[in-house]
Motif scaffolding. Structure first.
Motif, short mmCIF file in Angstrom:
data_model
loop_
_atom_site.label_atom_id
_atom_site.label_comp_id
_atom_site.label_asym_id
_atom_site.label_seq_id
_atom_site.Cartn_x
_atom_site.Cartn_y
_atom_site.Cartn_z
N ALA A 62 0.57 -1.41 0.35
CA ALA A 62 -0.38 0.11 -0.37
C ALA A 62 0.62 1.55 0.24
O ALA A 62 0.19 2.35 -0.61
CB ALA A 62 -0.97 -0.23 1.32
N SER A 63 1.63 1.91 0.87
CA SER A 63 2.67 2.33 0.77
C SER A 63 3.94 2.24 -0.61
O SER A 63 4.45 3.82 -0.78
CB SER A 63 3.79 2.60 2.50
OG SER A 63 4.30 1.23 2.24
N ASP A 64 4.20 1.83 -0.96
CA ASP A 64 5.30 1.78 -2.00
C ASP A 64 5.45 0.59 -3.13
O ASP A 64 5.98 0.38 -4.08
CB ASP A 64 6.63 0.94 -1.15
CG ASP A 64 6.68 -0.74 -1.12
OD1 ASP A 64 5.51 -1.18 -1.36
OD2 ASP A 64 7.38 -0.55 -1.36
N GLY A 65 3.80 -0.03 -3.30
CA GLY A 65 3.33 -0.48 -4.23
C GLY A 65 4.40 -1.88 -5.27
O GLY A 65 3.79 -2.25 -6.29
N VAL A 66 4.68 -1.92 -4.05
CA VAL A 66 5.14 -3.21 -3.49
C VAL A 66 5.28 -4.56 -2.89
O VAL A 66 5.41 -4.34 -1.71
CB VAL A 66 7.40 -3.57 -4.60
CG1 VAL A 66 7.34 -4.40 -4.40
CG2 VAL A 66 7.77 -2.63 -5.50
N GLU A 67 4.34 -5.44 -3.50
CA GLU A 67 3.47 -6.33 -2.18
C GLU A 67 4.94 -7.82 -2.13
O GLU A 67 5.27 -7.86 -2.77
CB GLU A 67 2.83 -6.94 -2.71
CG GLU A 67 1.34 -7.88 -1.88
CD GLU A 67 -0.33 -8.60 -1.87
OE1 GLU A 67 -0.85 -7.87 -3.30
OE2 GLU A 67 -0.65 -8.87 -1.40
N LYS A 68 5.28 -7.39 -0.42
CA LYS A 68 6.21 -8.36 0.24
C LYS A 68 5.83 -9.96 0.08
O LYS A 68 4.89 -10.42 1.21
CB LYS A 68 6.41 -7.66 1.09
CG LYS A 68 7.12 -6.60 0.96
CD LYS A 68 7.92 -5.70 0.42
CE LYS A 68 7.67 -4.28 -0.45
NZ LYS A 68 6.63 -3.83 -0.23
N THR A 69 5.18 -9.75 -1.22
CA THR A 69 4.22 -11.85 -1.31
C THR A 69 5.29 -12.63 -1.49
O THR A 69 6.83 -12.50 -1.10
CB THR A 69 3.48 -12.32 -2.63
OG1 THR A 69 4.44 -12.07 -3.30
CG2 THR A 69 2.59 -11.67 -2.55
N PRO A 70 4.89 -14.08 -0.42
CA PRO A 70 6.21 -14.54 -0.67
C PRO A 70 7.07 -15.12 -2.42
O PRO A 70 7.79 -15.69 -2.46
CB PRO A 70 5.59 -17.02 -0.45
CG PRO A 70 3.92 -16.02 0.49
CD PRO A 70 4.21 -14.50 -0.48
N ASP A 71 5.87 -15.26 -3.36
CA ASP A 71 6.97 -15.35 -4.61
C ASP A 71 7.86 -14.00 -4.33
O ASP A 71 9.03 -14.77 -5.56
CB ASP A 71 5.60 -15.06 -5.59
CG ASP A 71 4.93 -16.05 -6.15
OD1 ASP A 71 5.40 -17.20 -5.84
OD2 ASP A 71 3.66 -15.87 -5.97
N TRP A 72 7.25 -13.14 -4.69
CA TRP A 72 8.14 -11.62 -4.94
C TRP A 72 9.49 -12.21 -3.58
O TRP A 72 10.46 -11.97 -4.08
CB TRP A 72 8.08 -10.53 -3.83
CG TRP A 72 8.71 -9.06 -3.46
CD1 TRP A 72 9.54 -8.53 -4.31
CD2 TRP A 72 9.55 -8.75 -2.31
NE1 TRP A 72 10.21 -7.48 -3.65
CE2 TRP A 72 10.15 -8.15 -2.23
CE3 TRP A 72 9.12 -9.59 -1.19
CZ2 TRP A 72 11.23 -7.51 -1.50
CZ3 TRP A 72 10.33 -8.92 0.38
CH2 TRP A 72 11.08 -8.05 -0.21
N ALA A 73 9.54 -12.53 -2.24
CA ALA A 73 10.46 -13.06 -1.26
C ALA A 73 11.70 -14.03 -2.62
O ALA A 73 12.90 -13.96 -1.76
CB ALA A 73 10.08 -13.45 -0.42
N SER A 74 10.46 -14.97 -2.32
CA SER A 74 11.41 -16.40 -3.18
C SER A 74 12.67 -16.23 -4.49
O SER A 74 13.80 -16.52 -4.76
CB SER A 74 10.23 -17.44 -4.29
OG SER A 74 10.28 -18.03 -4.39
N ALA A 75 11.69 -15.17 -5.56
CA ALA A 75 12.44 -14.21 -6.51
C ALA A 75 14.23 -13.93 -5.81
O ALA A 75 14.87 -14.23 -6.57
CB ALA A 75 11.55 -13.57 -7.12
N LEU A 76 13.90 -13.44 -4.60
CA LEU A 76 15.22 -12.54 -4.60
C LEU A 76 16.32 -13.88 -3.01
O LEU A 76 17.26 -13.38 -3.54
CB LEU A 76 14.58 -11.63 -3.35
CG LEU A 76 14.32 -10.46 -3.92
CD1 LEU A 76 13.60 -9.66 -2.95
CD2 LEU A 76 15.05 -9.47 -4.93
#
Ligand SMILES: Nc1nc2c(c(=O)[nH]1)N[C@H]1C(S)=C(S)[C@@H](COP(=O)(O)OP(=O)(O)OC[C@H]3O[C@@H](n4cnc5c(=O)[nH]c(N)nc54)[C@H](O)[C@@H]3O)O[C@H]1N2
Ligand SMILES: Nc1nc2c(c(=O)[nH]1)N[C@H]1C(S)=C(S)[C@@H](COP(=O)(O)OP(=O)(O)OC[C@H]3O[C@@H](n4cnc5c(=O)[nH]c(N)nc54)[C@H](O)[C@@H]3O)O[C@H]1N2
Ligand SMILES: [Mo]
Length: 766
Positions: free
Chosen positions: A279-293
């Motif tokens: 909501a504050s920066d446009g990037v949802e920190k989903t498990p998919d997002w985390a996994s890619a990193l």
């Protein structure tokens, strides 16, 4: 034959005796798992690496003080003690008279040796304070970032580190221990000042036998002891915050987080949640997002989060995670994760920082104070964050930020070091070499010809603990040990106390420094602190002679009450945390108000600094962790450490896939390099590493192939020639030496032989 006498070390208590000229060592009978590192000790009795006589760098002796490009490359000339002391005293007087105490750097960071009286830092600080003081260093290389952020968000560092979660609680109650950075058993071998019983292995074993799951989050599989029966999540180095955010996202979106706990005990959760959901920066920190990193698959992250919410879970964060870019973030995000689980203060649950990194962390606190030597007051207020030493020497007057302060580096003319090895502990050694050319004079007390001694102007030979009487005692260690002299001083080595007493006589501060006491008198005086406290609480309080004759004294420990975290949980109004709000700060108004881009009001994922300064992008991660075969650089010349070298070189572990891609085979000499420098090492192929990650422990003595070269290559295998010398962030300016990026190749041709442990060849006066 001499009888066995009691002694102690950072690696444990033991008894020793000399038999047929050889030092024999017997671990303390009560130690269930004595440390193999004791095996390095005998070398300190007879190694050619011991410094036997005072020595002065030729250029300094012939031309006097001044910036010197030859430091580290010049010859040394041995001199008599009287001459050495006269030179040091005159130089101190000159610098104090001409430039004042703010031109003297006496931080002298380092582990030195066990023993409460002959503690090198206490001695050097006491001595310099009587001359007018010195610029000091604050915080540590161990936990530079954690020490600064903790008081803003959770409370005093030592409360969190030492007074909350015990091994007993884990053995009793934890169902899941999620260890970010692991709990490498090699590390618990060691504790500053003493470690009379190595209990970690057994406690982990009994927790595991009871059914507790140990989850290892690390790029290295061996960061848990086998007793843990651990489950290994092989993470990409430097990405733990992303994984933690992914876990937090599952907790928040599946309503597994403890809203009542967050409301009652924390501030700022909703601001953080807006970041988590994007909501504050446009990037949802989903498990998919985390996994890619972070390289851990999405389903594993989801399952892990659900299991953590369902179990009595302890989240632990290692020192190593914060000894890296933005090191404040994993410390803080681990706290937020534990707060979302709502188990802080519950037996065996919540948050522990650095558990397993040192042998006594997680043992019960002592009820009595330990002896310490009074260092007097330092009249100089100026300081640097400890890992900013090269910045200070290279850029006098330059501005820098630290913990909300706008500061400037002092202009240092004289550096005094006793009990530490900056050419072991600091990053980017080529940069440190440049920095060490700048001061007018560098004085080092050392037991051995370390690289720091070799970069000094005046080197004074110090005894090791084996050569003197002392009292061994450490926080969390329930045994106080009479450390009895086992051997005569090596060569002409003197105790740091004797050296400073001699200097103080020449400088007119002897009476204040020594208080007219011999070293033996001091032991009795220091011992009295603990004896009095024992007597005051009605416990058995033997006099000094009785303690000394008995060889040890058992100290009383506090019951396991859960510490400040339990007290806060039980009554958050009466037992406020020592943070600005009195609660756990998921959002910190104080940190936000500093306006730093690299450490803002709540934990965040900051991508690691780009590492493409050179011509090529640098693809492999290098983990530069603590060595299992020694403590830092100490006794690298000892038998246990040397047995791990391959043809004299430090072992570098590399995954077979990465080795094959580069035509590297087991035992090959390899060259590691990046924009800052290069070193040689010997390759060991290992599947205990995540592919793409290599590991080279710290502590091989720095051996520049050509000490006059602008950019030196270390042919022995010291990773700090490769690491980067930047602070964690503007908040803490901590050390970031744990991780770096490098390329590696097979060394073609005949590698230069390692000569670092060959005797020094002294020059004669011209
Ligand atoms: N790349 C990288 N670098 C790191 C780290 C990392 O993870 N990665 N870890 C960092 C950490 S956590 C730490 S704590 C530091 C450790 O850095 P240091 O504490 O500086 O390392 P030590 O080798 O223990 O240095 C202690 C020195 O004191 C000397 N000494 C021992 N006893 C005496 C005595 O009685 N008198 C005198 N005068 N000298 C004595 C020893 O010979 C030795 O040279 O390294 C840091 N450096
Ligand atoms: N034998 C021995 N024991 C020691 C010391 C020693 O020199 N020798 N030094 C002592 C000192 S002074 C200190 S401060 C402590 C230090 O304690 P730590 O800093 O915790 O110890 P390290 O061995 O440097 O690091 C622990 C592990 O963290 C893992 N790691 C590194 N980077 C990452 C990452 O990005 N993510 C994750 N998840 N894991 C990562 C590495 O695999 C490494 O083995 O150890 C103490 N114990
Ligand atoms: Mo450390």
């Amino acid at each position: 034959m001499t009888p066995f006498k009691t002694h102690s070390s950072h690696w444990g208590a033991f008894s020793g005796r000399v038999r047929d000229g050889v030092l024999e060592i017997r671990p303390h009978a009560c130690d269930p798992h004595p440390s193999p590192l004791l095996g390095n000790l005998p070398a300190s009795a007879d190694s050619p690496m011991r410094i036997r006589r005072p020595a002065v760098r030729r250029g300094w002796l012939e031309h006097g003080p001044g910036a010197a490009a030859a430091r580290g490359a010049d010859e040394f000339i041995e001199v008599e003690w009287d001459e050495a002391l006269a030179l040091v005293a005159a130089e101190l007087r000159r610098v104090y008279d001409t430039h004042g105490p703010q031109a003297v750097f006496g931080g002298s960071y380092g582990w030195a040796s066990a023993g409460r009286f002959h503690h090198a830092q206490s001695q050097v600080h006491r001595f310099l304070n009587l001359l007018g003081g010195y610029v000091k260093s604050v915080n540590t290389y161990s936990s530079g970032a954690a020490m600064v952020i903790m008081p803003h968000v959770l409370g005093p560092y030592d409360h969190v580190e030492r007074k909350s979660v015990t091994w007993d609680a884990i053995a009793r109650s934890s169902q899941m221990v999620v260890a970010f950075g692991g709990m490498a058993i090699k590390n618990a071998d060691v504790h500053g000042g003493g470690n009379s019983a190595h209990i970690v292995r057994d406690r982990i074993g009994s927790a595991s036998a009871r059914g507790c799951r140990f989850i290892l989050v690390s790029p290295l599989r061996d960061d848990f002891p086998p007793e843990a029966n651990g489950e290994w999540l092989s993470i990409i180095p430097g990405t733990d915050v992303a994984l933690m955010l992914g876990i937090a996202h599952v907790l928040a979106t599946e309503h597994l987080h403890d809203r009542a706990f967050l409301d009652r005990y924390t501030v700022g959760y909703l601001t953080f949640e807006a970041y988590l959901t994007g909501a504050s920066d446009g990037v949802e920190k989903t498990p998919d997002w985390a996994s890619a990193l972070c390289g851990i698959d999405t389903e594993t992250i989801r399952t892990l989060a659900r299991d953590m919410a369902r179990s009595r879970t302890l989240v632990t964060v290692s020192h190593s995670l914060q000894r890296a870019d933005h090191g404040e973030q994993p410390v803080w995000m681990g706290i937020v994760l534990a707060a979302m689980l709502g188990q802080m203060g519950l037996d065996g649950g919540g948050y522990a920082y650095s558990l397993g990194a040192l042998g006594n962390t997680g043992k019960h606190d002592l009820t009595v104070p330990l002896p310490t030597l009074d260092q007097f007051r330092n009249p100089v207020a100026d300081f640097i964050p400890v890992a900013r030493i090269a910045d200070m020497l290279l850029q006098p007057g330059a501005p820098y930020a630290y913990n909300g302060q706008a500061r400037r580096y002092p202009d240092i003319k004289l550096v005094y070091w006793a009990g530490g090895n900056p050419f072991h502990h600091h990053q980017d050694l080529n940069r440190l070499r440049a920095a060490f050319r700048r001061p007018e004079t560098i004085i080092v007390h050392e037991t051995a010809w370390t690289s720091s001694a070799r970069h000094a102007d005046i080197v004074l030979p110090a005894t090791t603990t084996l050569e003197r009487d002392d009292i061994g005692a450490a926080s969390g260690d329930p045994l106080m040990i009479a450390m009895k002299q086992l051997i005569a001083p090596v060569g002409e080595a003197r105790d740091d106390y004797a050296i400073f007493s001699g200097l103080a006589r020449l400088l007119g501060t002897a009476e204040a420094f020594t208080e007219n006491r011999s070293a033996r008198d001091w032991l009795a005086v220091l011992y009295d602190t603990t004896r009095k406290a024992l007597a005051a609480s009605g416990q058995e309080a033997p006099d000094f002679e009785t303690f000394w004759a008995g060889g040890e004294l058992a100290l009383p420990v506090k019951p396991d009450t859960g510490g400040p975290a339990r007290a806060f949980r039980d009554d958050p109004h009466a037992s406020l945390l020592a943070t600005p709000s009195g609660k756990i700060e998921i959002f910190s108004q104080t940190i936000e108000s500093f306006g730093y881009e690299d450490c803002q009001g709540h934990p965040r994922w900051y991508p690691p600094h780009a590492e493409a300064e050179g011509a090529n992008p640098v693809p492999l991660h290098l983990v530069c962790n603590q060595p299992h075969q020694r403590l830092h650089s100490q006794l690298d010349y000892g038998a246990v450490s040397r047995a791990t070298k391959i043809a004299g070189r430090e072992a570098l572990r590399i995954h077979p896939i990465d080795a094959a891609a580069r035509g590297i085979q087991d035992g090959d000499v390899v060259r590691l390099f990046n924009a800052r420098g290069s070193c040689l090492a010997a390759a060991v192929l290992s599947e205990a590493l995540r592919p793409g990650v290599m590991q080279l422990a710290t502590g091989a003595w720095f051996e520049p192939h050509d000490p006059t070269a602008e950019e030196a290559t270390c042919i022995h295998g010291n990773p700090n020639i490769l690491t980067r010398d930047i602070g964690t962030s503007q908040l803490a300016q901590g050390c970031t030496g744990q991780l770096t990026r490098v390329e590696i190749e097979r060394f073609a041709g005949t590698p230069p032989p390692v000569r670092i442990f060959e005797p020094i060849r002294f020059a004669h006066r011209s």
